[in-house]
Design a protein around this motif. Structure first.
Motif, mmCIF file in Angstrom:
data_model
loop_
_atom_site.group_PDB
_atom_site.id
_atom_site.type_symbol
_atom_site.label_atom_id
_atom_site.label_comp_id
_atom_site.label_asym_id
_atom_site.label_seq_id
_atom_site.Cartn_x
_atom_site.Cartn_y
_atom_site.Cartn_z
ATOM 1 N N ARG A 288 6.373 7.731 -2.247
ATOM 2 C CA ARG A 288 7.551 6.878 -2.447
ATOM 3 C C ARG A 288 7.608 5.724 -1.450
ATOM 4 O O ARG A 288 8.312 4.757 -1.649
ATOM 5 C CB ARG A 288 8.831 7.699 -2.323
ATOM 6 N N ARG A 289 6.879 5.852 -0.354
ATOM 7 C CA ARG A 289 6.931 4.840 0.708
ATOM 8 C C ARG A 289 5.786 3.842 0.536
ATOM 9 O O ARG A 289 4.647 4.231 0.346
ATOM 10 C CB ARG A 289 6.839 5.509 2.070
ATOM 11 N N ARG A 290 6.146 2.552 0.608
ATOM 12 C CA ARG A 290 5.154 1.480 0.500
ATOM 13 C C ARG A 290 5.093 0.722 1.822
ATOM 14 O O ARG A 290 6.122 0.345 2.379
ATOM 15 C CB ARG A 290 5.533 0.504 -0.617
ATOM 16 N N TYR A 291 3.883 0.502 2.303
ATOM 17 C CA TYR A 291 3.687 -0.281 3.511
ATOM 18 C C TYR A 291 3.180 -1.656 3.134
ATOM 19 O O TYR A 291 2.471 -1.827 2.147
ATOM 20 C CB TYR A 291 2.722 0.420 4.468
ATOM 21 N N LEU A 292 3.552 -2.628 3.940
ATOM 22 C CA LEU A 292 3.243 -4.024 3.637
ATOM 23 C C LEU A 292 2.163 -4.565 4.560
ATOM 24 O O LEU A 292 2.073 -4.169 5.724
ATOM 25 C CB LEU A 292 4.506 -4.875 3.791
ATOM 26 N N GLY A 293 1.387 -5.473 4.034
ATOM 27 C CA GLY A 293 0.385 -6.167 4.811
ATOM 28 C C GLY A 293 0.226 -7.575 4.272
ATOM 29 O O GLY A 293 0.559 -7.860 3.115
ATOM 30 N N LEU A 294 -0.269 -8.449 5.115
ATOM 31 C CA LEU A 294 -0.531 -9.823 4.689
ATOM 32 C C LEU A 294 -1.900 -9.892 4.024
ATOM 33 O O LEU A 294 -2.843 -9.243 4.463
ATOM 34 C CB LEU A 294 -0.506 -10.770 5.888
ATOM 35 N N THR A 295 -2.000 -10.683 2.987
ATOM 36 C CA THR A 295 -3.289 -10.989 2.376
ATOM 37 C C THR A 295 -3.926 -12.115 3.186
ATOM 38 O O THR A 295 -3.289 -12.682 4.102
ATOM 39 C CB THR A 295 -3.098 -11.459 0.924
ATOM 40 N N GLN A 296 -5.131 -12.486 2.847
ATOM 41 C CA GLN A 296 -5.771 -13.621 3.516
ATOM 42 C C GLN A 296 -4.946 -14.888 3.305
ATOM 43 O O GLN A 296 -4.736 -15.667 4.230
ATOM 44 C CB GLN A 296 -7.203 -13.821 3.010
ATOM 45 N N LEU A 297 -4.444 -15.067 2.082
ATOM 46 C CA LEU A 297 -3.579 -16.215 1.796
ATOM 47 C C LEU A 297 -2.297 -16.142 2.632
ATOM 48 O O LEU A 297 -1.810 -17.163 3.132
ATOM 49 C CB LEU A 297 -3.242 -16.268 0.300
ATOM 50 N N GLY A 298 -1.765 -14.939 2.809
ATOM 51 C CA GLY A 298 -0.569 -14.744 3.630
ATOM 52 C C GLY A 298 -0.820 -15.073 5.091
ATOM 53 O O GLY A 298 0.037 -15.654 5.772
ATOM 54 N N ILE A 299 -1.988 -14.720 5.585
ATOM 55 C CA ILE A 299 -2.346 -15.043 6.971
ATOM 56 C C ILE A 299 -2.416 -16.557 7.149
ATOM 57 O O ILE A 299 -1.928 -17.100 8.148
ATOM 58 C CB ILE A 299 -3.685 -14.364 7.353
ATOM 59 N N GLU A 300 -2.987 -17.230 6.160
ATOM 60 C CA GLU A 300 -3.052 -18.693 6.210
ATOM 61 C C GLU A 300 -1.648 -19.302 6.158
ATOM 62 O O GLU A 300 -1.337 -20.243 6.893
ATOM 63 C CB GLU A 300 -3.901 -19.224 5.063
ATOM 64 N N ARG B 128 0.852 -1.170 0.000
ATOM 65 C CA ARG B 128 0.000 0.000 0.000
ATOM 66 C C ARG B 128 0.892 1.225 0.000
ATOM 67 O O ARG B 128 1.836 1.313 0.785
ATOM 68 C CB ARG B 128 -0.866 -0.035 1.261
ATOM 69 N N VAL B 129 0.603 2.158 -0.872
ATOM 70 C CA VAL B 129 1.387 3.394 -0.935
ATOM 71 C C VAL B 129 0.915 4.305 0.188
ATOM 72 O O VAL B 129 -0.290 4.478 0.402
ATOM 73 C CB VAL B 129 1.215 4.077 -2.312
ATOM 74 N N ALA B 130 1.880 4.905 0.911
ATOM 75 C CA ALA B 130 1.547 5.823 2.001
ATOM 76 C C ALA B 130 0.879 7.069 1.426
ATOM 77 O O ALA B 130 1.376 7.631 0.444
ATOM 78 C CB ALA B 130 2.808 6.198 2.777
ATOM 79 N N PRO B 131 -0.222 7.497 2.008
ATOM 80 C CA PRO B 131 -0.936 8.652 1.455
ATOM 81 C C PRO B 131 -0.132 9.962 1.514
ATOM 82 O O PRO B 131 -0.272 10.812 0.642
ATOM 83 C CB PRO B 131 -2.198 8.748 2.317
#
Length: 125
Positions: free
Chosen positions: A85-97, A78-81
């Motif tokens: 230039r900064r991207r933040y990361l998160g897990l998808t549902q598949l990533g959580i699994e 996700r691009v920081a609002p």
């Protein structure tokens, strides 16, 4: 000449550790740095640069790990609002699994790997 033998042994140990660290973990199909990255992202809201710092990797190597995990569907960026230039990361549902599998299987994998490395280093010593 004794120093040369010790250097050779150290080089062999380093090669074994590097191989174990970077090869895909049996049953998980991702390597240990990718496991670490996913655990960090699950615990905190982090940018790619912050993950690189936590892993002790270059921005390029970390970016490559992130791209691979995104392609597999485990991570999203996700691009920081306030800073495009900064991207933040998160897990998808598949990533959580996948993280659930990592948490279940990784302790045994690490114990097995460390036991194998201890045995190999004892043989070298």
């Amino acid at each position: 000449m004794a120093d040369q033998e010790k250097l050779q042994q150290l080089t062999q140990i380093y090669g074994l550790v590097t191989q174990c660290y970077n090869q895909p973990v049996t049953g998980l199909a991702i390597n240990l740095p990718q496991c670490q990255l996913m655990c960090f992202v699950a615990a905190e809201h982090l940018s790619v640069a912050q993950v690189a710092e936590k892993l002790g990797f270059s921005a390029t190597r970390t970016s490559n790990l992130v791209v691979d995990l995104c392609k597999r569907g485990y991570l999203k960026q996700r691009v920081a609002p306030n800073d495009r230039r900064r991207r933040y990361l998160g897990l998808t549902q598949l990533g959580i699994e996948k993280l659930g599998l990592i948490e279940q299987q990784l302790p045994n994998v690490l114990e097995t790997t460390l036991t194998e490395l201890r045995g190999t280093t004892q043989q070298l010593g």
